[in-house]
Each structure stands twice: as structure tokens, then as C-alpha cells.
Design a protein around this motif. Structure first.
Motif, mmCIF file in Angstrom:
data_model
loop_
_atom_site.group_PDB
_atom_site.id
_atom_site.type_symbol
_atom_site.label_atom_id
_atom_site.label_comp_id
_atom_site.label_asym_id
_atom_site.label_seq_id
_atom_site.Cartn_x
_atom_site.Cartn_y
_atom_site.Cartn_z
ATOM 1 N N SER A 288 16.052 9.588 -12.494
ATOM 2 C CA SER A 288 17.398 9.044 -12.272
ATOM 3 C C SER A 288 17.726 7.894 -13.207
ATOM 4 O O SER A 288 18.818 7.321 -13.124
ATOM 5 N N TYR A 289 16.828 7.533 -14.070
ATOM 6 C CA TYR A 289 17.017 6.390 -14.966
ATOM 7 C C TYR A 289 18.339 6.493 -15.732
ATOM 8 O O TYR A 289 18.681 7.533 -16.295
ATOM 9 N N GLY A 290 19.078 5.406 -15.753
ATOM 10 C CA GLY A 290 20.312 5.330 -16.526
ATOM 11 C C GLY A 290 21.566 5.716 -15.765
ATOM 12 O O GLY A 290 22.671 5.475 -16.252
ATOM 13 N N HIS A 291 21.424 6.327 -14.589
ATOM 14 C CA HIS A 291 22.584 6.685 -13.776
ATOM 15 C C HIS A 291 22.845 5.601 -12.737
ATOM 16 O O HIS A 291 21.927 4.891 -12.321
ATOM 17 N N THR A 292 24.064 5.497 -12.291
ATOM 18 C CA THR A 292 24.351 4.574 -11.196
ATOM 19 C C THR A 292 23.818 5.177 -9.891
ATOM 20 O O THR A 292 23.581 6.380 -9.806
ATOM 21 N N ILE A 293 23.645 4.326 -8.896
ATOM 22 C CA ILE A 293 23.196 4.795 -7.588
ATOM 23 C C ILE A 293 24.158 5.858 -7.056
ATOM 24 O O ILE A 293 23.735 6.895 -6.529
ATOM 25 N N ARG A 294 25.449 5.626 -7.217
ATOM 26 C CA ARG A 294 26.447 6.576 -6.713
ATOM 27 C C ARG A 294 26.344 7.914 -7.441
ATOM 28 O O ARG A 294 26.412 8.979 -6.814
ATOM 29 N N LYS A 295 26.187 7.878 -8.760
ATOM 30 C CA LYS A 295 26.059 9.120 -9.528
ATOM 31 C C LYS A 295 24.775 9.850 -9.137
ATOM 32 O O LYS A 295 24.773 11.084 -8.989
ATOM 33 N N ALA A 296 23.694 9.104 -8.970
ATOM 34 C CA ALA A 296 22.425 9.720 -8.576
ATOM 35 C C ALA A 296 22.562 10.427 -7.230
ATOM 36 O O ALA A 296 22.080 11.557 -7.057
#
Length: 536
Positions: A335-343
Motif C-alpha cells: 500500500s506504500y504511496g497511497h492514502t489511507i482512503r485510497k488503500a
């Protein structure tokens, strides 16, 4: 050997060697012991599993709409190591693909012909058809994905933003502090590794039986210990080789192929199957799912003494929980580089919607064929793995779709096992970090051999059910761990700046600052090796 974490590594290995030996010496005693343990767990703690899963769903929904959703995993300058499509394909094919391939056709038939007695639903009735499909949405929709999302988000934040070690105990540091990172971290990891190894072996065993069943359909060769061994070796060898090549050279390519085949199979069955029946039943069942959501999610059967829930819903919650902590570590890592919401959108929302659509197509087709006298239940007398082949055989181009389905099944087990073997290897050794996230080649080979051996031993003696029970016993400790992780998440979400290593990513009021653009990243530069791993 000097890099092995002994408390995390040796107990799961010894326990499985002992289980295999005991199974050989006294198969009836082994089966009775694990059945009694599971019955005790299901009957006494069904309430805890049901409430726990609902709590996890509530936490995930809250996180998606909170300010914590704006936090970028790895810092606001972090570049995603995977684009959205590849991120989704790896998530889907490594976590849930195995299950929906096997159960989407066979499970609805069980619910159609044997619904819970306490609900007084007439078998093979219209009401049973709606109940059957809506139950699939409960077992394979948003609830299980929430179980995976909780440890995934917390591990991603603790590993990349809090800079904590590669251990599940890192997810508990907001509650207990760094003192939990000592020997206790190895105890936690060992418990979850045990559950995952059993789960992988059970899953691989199911896959071996399914693939062997497909080969029997295609070639007429009889299934048995030898064919199971050949399929087992082929799957293990492939996922070990894939795992050795590294995350992005192996699983990335396999998952993309796998997703394309999933979509192809769904389109074929949707077009050649009872299309309008699927759509009509799907809409009706989804409405029923919404209407009875909490009733189904919390159904224990205790009041009526109905054992159905223990065999299905509670059994599923145990199984999902046993897999979730370590599966969450893998999902958190990518999930590196994504926002929590996007993840959460890619790990929680999209897979759940995909599964629901898949169940409408394959589950709806199976229900229609059974109600029309297609004889799918008769085909399942040889095993639930034969239902899907009996279904596909009735459609045009079966000579194409059945081999493609067998290949998709093979790829799904390879992809999932690739991901989890890497995670098991990382938990077994020291030195894993964001800059050096891969365990050694020998450790991956070791776990591949262990899982393949345990799988073959169990399916040739006690059967898949025995090792499924072993996996489910890990659901109890995993439930406690996940509820503690929920507390950690809520604590971090309320004040992310307090826990984030990169304090400059927040305003003075603790609000996450929006990410900088890629152009700014290139001009500012970064020393974070993980942020340079973006796959174009």
C-alpha cells in the motif's frame, strides 16, 4: 540460521510436524481432538466472532470518512509502488480469488437445498433461492474484506509512517508502546503464522482437489494420491519460483493475467448463462441482503439450537480471522504511496463489489441450473469441487472454458501462496525493513516445502476438513489481536501527527497536508528507497 527469529519460527514448524505425525499414528484421535476443539470454540464464542466482525466493519467505514483517510502511507512525498489497477489485481487475486473460484458455484447449492432449519425456509423454494444468494453476499462481501482491511491499514501506517519493525506487534505500539516489540512480538507472530500455515495448507489442499477434478473432467484420469502429489508439486514449485524472483517480477505479472481470466470467465458465463435470471435474482437478493444484513451477520442459531451458523457463518468468521493478520501485513506492505482512503477503497470496496458481482453470475447460474433440474447436487456427491465443472459443461465452448478455469484456479493458488510465503519468510527472520523488504531465497523455499508437504499429508489421510479445523483454531487469538488493532487504529486516527514519524506532513492543528505533486518530488529529491520503486 543466525537471522532466524526463534520464538516466531520454531513453534509453528514443530506444531505442524507433530500434527502430521499424530495424524499418521492416530487419525481418528486427531480428527476427534480438533473437532472437539472447534465445536467448543464455535459454540461458546459465536457471539464474540459476530460482534467482532461488525465492530471491524464500523471501524473501516469510520476511517474512510475521517481525516485519517487523507494520510499518505510512507509520507506525503511517497510515490505509490503500484498503480491502482495492479494494486487491485494483486489484492483480489492474492486474498479472495481462491475462495470465490471454489465456493461461488457449490456454496449456494448447499444453502438452496439445506437452509437453516430454524428459519423454516422450504428447500429449493423461491425463498431459498433468495436466501442462498444473499447469504453469499454476507460471507463474501464487505464483512470479510473489513476483517482484512483493519490489520492492513494499521500495519502500513506503523511500518512506513511510524517506522516500526516488521512484526504484527508493531500494530499494537499505540496501545502498549515499544515494550511489546520484544519477545512478545515473536509470540504474536508465531500464533498468527501457525494459523496462516494451516490456512494455506487447507487452501492449497482445496486447490489441489479442484485442479485434479478439472484434470479428471478433461482427461478422464482418476484422482488419487499420485495425481494430488503431482498437482501439489507443480503449484508449490511455481509459487516458490515466483516468490524468489521478487514481489514485482512474480506476483505482479501473475495477478494481471489472473484478473484478465477472471473477467473473461465472468463474461462468458454471464452471456451464455441465464442472464436475466441472474440480474433479477441478484437485485432481489441484494435487497434482501440489505434488509437482513445485521440478522445474517449476527446469526448464531443459539436460541433454536440450530447448528447451521456454526457450520457456515461463524466458521467463515473464524477462517477469515485466522488469515487476516498476516494477509494484512502483505496488503499493508504493497500500500506504500497511497492514502489511507485510497488503500481502503482498493482493498475493501472494490474487491467486495467484484465478489458480489461474481456471486451473482456464478451463484445465480448454479441456482438456476439446480432449480431447472440440472443435477448439480448429484455432481457434488463426488466433492464440491465438481460443481463448477458440471455447470461449465452445460454451456457452449466448454472445451475452452473448463481448461481456462483450471488454469485460473492454478494461477490463483500460485499468486496467493507467493504473497504469503514472502510474508512468512519476513516474519521468520530479522532485518526486514522498508528499504530491504524481501526475506532470503532459502526461507521462501523452506516455507513452500513445508506447506506443500503438510497439504499432501492431510488430503491423503484426514482430508482437507481436518486442516481447515486447525486453521480455524487460530481464529480465536486472531479475534483478540484484531480488536486490539481496532483500538490502535482509533487512537492513531484521532491524532495521526502524534504517531507519524514525519511530523512535517501535518499542520499545527494535526490535519494531514495534501501530497506534493510528482514534479515537486523529483525536484525536491528523496532518500526513501521504497518511494523509488514505483512501477510505471
Amino acid at each position: 540460521m543466525k537471522n532466524i527469529r526463534p520464538i516466531a519460527f520454531w513453534p509453528p514448524v514443530i506444531l505442524f510436524v507433530a500434527a502430521c505425525v499424530y495424524n499418521f499414528q492416530n487419525q481418528k484421535g486427531f480428527t476427534r481432538m480438533i473437532n472437539d476443539a472447534n465445536s467448543w470454540l464455535m459454540s461458546n464464542f459465536a457471539w464474540a466472532f459476530s460482534l467482532g466482525v461488525l465492530i471491524m466493519l464500523t471501524v473501516v467505514i469510520y476511517l474512510m470518512f475521517s481525516k485519517f483517510g487523507d494520510v499518505r502511507i510512507g509520507g506525503r512525498e511517497a510515490v505509490p509502488m503500484l498503480d491502482d489497477v495492479r494494486y487491485f489485481s494483486i489484492t483480489l487475486t492474492s486474498v479472495v480469488a481462491i475462495g470465490i473460484l471454489f465456493w461461488a458455484t457449490s456454496e449456494p447449492l448447499y444453502h438452496l437445498t439445506s437452509p437453516p432449519q430454524s428459519l423454516k425456509i422450504t428447500p429449493n423454494s423461491p425463498e431459498a433461492a433468495v436466501f442462498s444468494l444473499s447469504t453469499l453476499f454476507t460471507h463474501w462481501g464487505f464483512l470479510p474484506l473489513a476483517i482484512y482491511a483493519v490489520p492492513s491499514v494499521m500495519f502500513a501506517f506503523s511500518f512506513y509512517n511510524m517506522r516500526k519493525p516488521y512484526t504484527l506487534a508493531s500494530t499494537l505500539t499505540p496501545i502498549f508502546g515499544d515494550k511489546v516489540l520484544g519477545k512478545w512480538s515473536q509470540v504474536i507472530d508465531a500464533t498468527c503464522m501457525y494459523a496462516l500455515i494451516a490456512g494455506m495448507a487447507a487452501s492449497l489442499g482445496t486447490g489441489v482437489l479442484s485442479i485434479a477434478g478439472g484434470l479428471k473432467y478433461l482427461t478422464g484420469v482418476q484422482t488419487g494420491a499420485f495425481l494430488w502429489a503431482m498437482v501439489d508439486i507443480a503449484v508449490v514449485a511455481t509459487f516458490v519460483i515466483s516468490s524468489i524472483t521478487g514481489l514485482f517480477n512474480g506476483i505482479k505479472k501473475l495477478s494481471e493475467i489472473n484478473l484478465a481470466i477472471f473477467i473473461l470467465l465472468a463474461v462468458i458465463v454471464f452471456v451464455f448463462g441465464p442472464t436475466f435470471f441472474m440480474l433479477n435474482l441478484g437485485v432481489e437478493a441484494f435487497a434482501n441482503h440489505l434488509d437482513t444484513f445485521f440478522e445474517k451477520a449476527a446469526f448464531t442459531g443459539a436460541a433454536a439450537g440450530d447448528p447451521w451458523a456454526g457450520s457456515w457463518t461463524i466458521f467463515y468468521w473464524c477462517n477469515w480471522l485466522a488469515w487476516a493478520p498476516i494477509s494484512g501485513m502483505f496488503l499493508g506492505r504493497i500500500s506504500y504511496g497511497h492514502t489511507i482512503r485510497k488503500a481502503l477503497f482498493i482493498q475493501f470496496v472494490l474487491p467486495a463489489l467484484f465478489e458480489i458481482i461474481w456471486m451473482v453470475i456464478f451463484g445465480g447460474a448454479a441456482i438456476n441450473m439446480q432449480l431447472s433440474g440440472g443435477g448439480l447436487m448429484e455432481a457434488m456427491s463426488a466433492g464440491p469441487e465438481f460443481a463448477v465443472y458440471a455447470l461449465l459443461e452445460k454451456y457452449p465452448i466448454a472445451i475452452f472454458t473448463i481448461p481456462v478455469f483450471v488454469f485460473c484456479m492454478f494461477l490463483s493458488y500460485v499468486t496467493g501462496s507467493d504473497a504469503f510465503t514472502t510474508t512468512l519468510g519476513g516474519l521468520s527472520t530479522t532485518g526486514i525493513s522498508p528499504d530491504d523488504p524481501e526475506p532470503s531465497m532459502l526461507m521462501k523455499i523452506f516455507w513452500g516445502i513445508v506447506i506443500g508437504t503438510v497439504t499432501w499429508v492431510m488430503i491423503t489421510s484426514a482430508g482437507v476438513d481436518g486442516i481447515k479445523m486447525l486453521s480455524n483454531l487460530g481464529g480465536g487469538p486472531a479475534l483478540i489481536l484484531e480488536l486490539l488493532i481496532c483500538v490502535s487504529l482509533l487512537k492513531v486516527a484521532s491524532k495521526p501527527k502524534v504517531y507519524d514519524y514525519r511530523k512535517h506532513d501535518y499542520t499545527d492543528d494535526g490535519i494531514p497536508i495534501k501530497s506534493v505533486t510528482k514534479k515537486n518530488i523529483m525536484s525536491e529529491g528523496t532518500n526513501d528507497k521504497a518511494s523509488k520503486q514505483k512501477i510505471s
